[in-house]
Design a protein around this motif. Sequence first.
Motif, short mmCIF file in Angstrom:
data_model
loop_
_atom_site.label_atom_id
_atom_site.label_comp_id
_atom_site.label_asym_id
_atom_site.label_seq_id
_atom_site.Cartn_x
_atom_site.Cartn_y
_atom_site.Cartn_z
N GLU A 133 -4.95 -6.07 -4.80
CA GLU A 133 -4.71 -4.84 -5.55
C GLU A 133 -5.12 -4.93 -7.02
O GLU A 133 -5.56 -3.95 -7.61
CB GLU A 133 -3.23 -4.44 -5.45
N LEU A 134 -4.96 -6.10 -7.63
CA LEU A 134 -5.20 -6.22 -9.07
C LEU A 134 -6.45 -7.01 -9.42
O LEU A 134 -6.88 -7.01 -10.57
CB LEU A 134 -3.99 -6.87 -9.75
N THR A 138 -6.60 -10.67 -13.10
CA THR A 138 -5.40 -9.95 -13.56
C THR A 138 -4.15 -10.44 -12.85
O THR A 138 -3.11 -10.67 -13.47
CB THR A 138 -5.57 -8.43 -13.36
N TRP A 139 -4.25 -10.62 -11.53
CA TRP A 139 -3.09 -11.07 -10.75
C TRP A 139 -2.63 -12.47 -11.20
O TRP A 139 -1.43 -12.70 -11.35
CB TRP A 139 -3.41 -11.06 -9.26
N GLU A 142 -0.86 -12.02 -14.42
CA GLU A 142 0.36 -11.22 -14.29
C GLU A 142 1.49 -11.98 -13.59
O GLU A 142 2.63 -11.97 -14.06
CB GLU A 142 0.04 -9.92 -13.53
N ILE A 356 3.73 -3.02 -10.34
CA ILE A 356 2.42 -3.21 -10.96
C ILE A 356 1.29 -2.91 -9.97
O ILE A 356 0.12 -3.04 -10.30
CB ILE A 356 2.28 -4.66 -11.48
N LEU A 357 1.66 -2.50 -8.74
CA LEU A 357 0.65 -2.29 -7.69
C LEU A 357 0.07 -0.88 -7.76
O LEU A 357 0.83 0.11 -7.67
CB LEU A 357 1.26 -2.51 -6.31
N PRO A 358 -1.25 -0.74 -7.87
CA PRO A 358 -1.86 0.59 -7.87
C PRO A 358 -1.48 1.43 -6.64
O PRO A 358 -1.38 2.65 -6.73
CB PRO A 358 -3.36 0.28 -7.87
N LYS A 384 -0.15 2.29 -17.65
CA LYS A 384 0.34 1.14 -16.88
C LYS A 384 0.64 0.02 -17.86
O LYS A 384 -0.14 -0.25 -18.77
CB LYS A 384 -0.64 0.72 -15.78
N LEU A 386 1.47 -3.90 -18.15
CA LEU A 386 1.50 -5.20 -17.47
C LEU A 386 2.32 -6.17 -18.31
O LEU A 386 2.26 -6.17 -19.53
CB LEU A 386 0.07 -5.73 -17.29
#
Length: 403
Positions: A133-134, A138-139, A142, A356-358, A384, A386
């Motif tokens: 998802e990210l 980014t994941w 995060e 944080i999930l789109p 959003k 983060l």
Amino acid sequence: MRLHRNLVFATVDALSEIFNEGNYADKVIEKTLKRDKRWGARDRSFIAETTYDIVRWKRLYAEIADVKAPFKREDLFRMFTVWAVLRGIKLPDWPQFAGTPERRIKGRFDELSKIRKFRESIPDWLDLLGEKELGEKTWTKEIHALNELAPVVIRANRLKISPEQLSEILKKEEIETQNLKNYPDALVLKERANIFKTKAFQDGLFEVQDASSQRVAEFTGVEPGMRVVDACAGAGGKSLHLAALMENKGQIIALDIYGNKLKELKRRAKRAGAHNIETRSIENNKVIKKLYNSADRVLIDAPCSGLGVLSRNPDAKWKLQPEFLDNIRQTQQEILQQYSKMLKRGGKMVYATCSILPSENQKQVEFFLNSEDGKDFRLVKDEKILSSDSGYDGFYMALLEKK
């Protein structure tokens, strides 16, 4: 640091309840801390922080200790041993720690730290989902940020006091705070403390509320005199903030499906001096239908995975299941479709989650705007947040206007 037998045993007992009985960490710790009246602040802090630490790093520590759930008592002691060795704590000469392989523990830690799902201590499915998802970069950033200990942030209750005055009052109670840039009502504690015991808290001068969460009520753009519906109010953190922003003028209707949460909201509102909040339990659809086309603002702080608040709820990553996520996305969309009808023309609605999930955020808003119920709405703006950027909880907010 010297380890004390009764504190270590209390920690192991708490871990057994959390891991083996599936009880919530905060409730278990609260109960455990009442076990011995002789424990001082440092003792309680040791139990709470150590328990949370081992919960946060459960997968990593279990892998190093070579133990599997359900955990026997000796397994939990092995995990505690890993925690102590990695922190450089000298182990006492107790039978539980006999023959501890310190070099092997450190070597295994170095080895596993090269693999993200072990290093950040998360289930396989969650690691795959986060990356999907990210994106990997980014994941990785995060999930690392979400494993940091969350700072304690409070919101000054402007119905009674300014942040500057509150800071001075707390200083007299030996609690040091500092202002947060770009968060007008927020103060962050310089050191962790039990602030619920302070007179300032009992007098309703502040609420504990993360900095990101404090953005949500402001995002609605409420003004004194409006009619506002807080559609998933829970225990009312955001309702109370809305009341302060509205200077107690107008009406806030706080809705929830859980009556016990609304009872807690009433108690908090009384303490805060927020008089313009009315609670209504959603027992059936009539409660919602009665409010159709009547609100200037609707806040939907939707139920979600809670992935943005893992730093303060580390046990959530072990309780969360993929099927829960599928169900919650469906619930989010149903809530959006139905609760949006409470808004009058020209009114504005905020859809927010602490995820944080789109797929729980932007995609839900897109789906709604393309639906029959969403055709009269337009997206004004969204944001959003983060954890890796802000240092606070992960959040999402979308402001929608009914044409």
